[in-house]
Write a protein that holds these residues in place. Structure first.
Motif, PDB file in Angstrom:
ATOM      1  N   LYS A   1     -66.737  45.577  10.813  1.00  0.00           N
ATOM      2  CA  LYS A   1     -65.300  45.966  10.683  1.00  0.00           C
ATOM      3  C   LYS A   1     -64.218  45.524  11.284  1.00  0.00           C
ATOM      4  O   LYS A   1     -63.136  45.133  11.015  1.00  0.00           O
TER       5      LYS A   1
ATOM      6  N   LEU B   1     -61.156  42.776  10.512  1.00  0.00           N
ATOM      7  CA  LEU B   1     -59.840  43.269  10.673  1.00  0.00           C
ATOM      8  C   LEU B   1     -59.218  42.067  11.432  1.00  0.00           C
ATOM      9  O   LEU B   1     -58.143  41.548  11.202  1.00  0.00           O
TER      10      LEU B   1
ATOM     11  N   HIS C   1     -52.213  45.887  12.969  1.00  0.00           N
ATOM     12  CA  HIS C   1     -53.717  45.429  13.431  1.00  0.00           C
ATOM     13  C   HIS C   1     -54.165  46.267  14.622  1.00  0.00           C
ATOM     14  O   HIS C   1     -55.263  46.674  14.582  1.00  0.00           O
TER      15      HIS C   1
ATOM     16  N   LYS D   1     -55.421  49.544  13.373  1.00  0.00           N
ATOM     17  CA  LYS D   1     -56.661  49.428  12.680  1.00  0.00           C
ATOM     18  C   LYS D   1     -57.788  49.303  13.485  1.00  0.00           C
ATOM     19  O   LYS D   1     -58.761  49.967  13.442  1.00  0.00           O
TER      20      LYS D   1
ATOM     21  N   LYS E   1     -58.531  52.691  15.411  1.00  0.00           N
ATOM     22  CA  LYS E   1     -59.244  53.538  14.525  1.00  0.00           C
ATOM     23  C   LYS E   1     -60.781  53.342  14.297  1.00  0.00           C
ATOM     24  O   LYS E   1     -61.422  54.225  14.240  1.00  0.00           O
TER      25      LYS E   1
END
Length: 193
Positions: free
Chosen positions: A34, A38, A85, A88, A91
């Motif tokens: 992930k 990203l 960014h 994200k 998170k």
């Protein structure tokens, strides 16, 4: 309890530990993927944005137009992309931290239950006259269980620290962007006057 039963019980506990390790490894790989995605998306967007800005600069008719293109609005767009960014990434880090904490919690409970079961089985099948040994063994196992509890608390503290650090980094980044915008605003106001 004979040697084969002891070995079988230990093997059962070990296989559960291996399942936990595989689960943690899988979660770590998913979260790393992930983060890579990203970063790839952010890099791609930044390159496209830079290419667009360069194209605008190259097509500008005079220096004033170039200067206007490089003002706070451009910085604002870059800042907004960086903030999005960072959100994200934060998170993903929070989700992975929570997954790790959940797996650690489950594995600790599993280890404690397995060890307690093993100790109880061993104590129930101990030969007559081994009460002192069984008592000492139970005491040492209780100490191990207390160590596991301390590890559980330390992992919770570590997760809280990771979340706090991520929040602080995000706030610091936003503060830096606010300073850049504030510094760019007087320059833009002077040019307009």
């Amino acid at each position: 309890m004979n040697q084969d039963q002891v070995a079988a019980k230990l093997s059962q506990i070990q296989s559960k530990n291996l399942e936990t390790v595989f689960s943690l490894s899988e979660a770590a790989l998913e979260n790393a993927q992930k983060l890579v995605e990203l970063n790839y998306d952010a890099s791609k967007a930044a390159l496209l944005n830079a290419q667009e800005n360069i194209q605008q600069v190259l097509s500008a008719k005079d220096p004033k137009q170039v200067t206007e293109l490089l003002q706070a609005d451009t910085l604002q767009d870059v800042g907004n992309q960086a903030i999005a960014h960072q959100r994200k990434v934060t998170k993903v880090l929070r989700e992975s931290g929570k997954e790790f904490a959940d797996v650690v919690e489950a594995s600790i409970e599993q280890a404690q239950a397995g060890m307690q079961d093993w100790v109880n089985t061993l104590a129930a099948n101990a030969p007559a006259g081994s009460d002192v040994f069984v008592s000492a063994f139970k005491t040492s196992m209780n100490s191990v269980m207390q160590g596991i509890e301390q590890f559980r608390e330390a992992s919770k503290d570590a997760l809280a620290t990771v979340e706090k650090s991520a929040d602080q980094a995000f706030e610091a980044f936003q503060g830096q962007l606010a300073q850049v915008k504030k510094a760019a605003a007087p320059a833009k106001a002077r040019k307009a006057a």
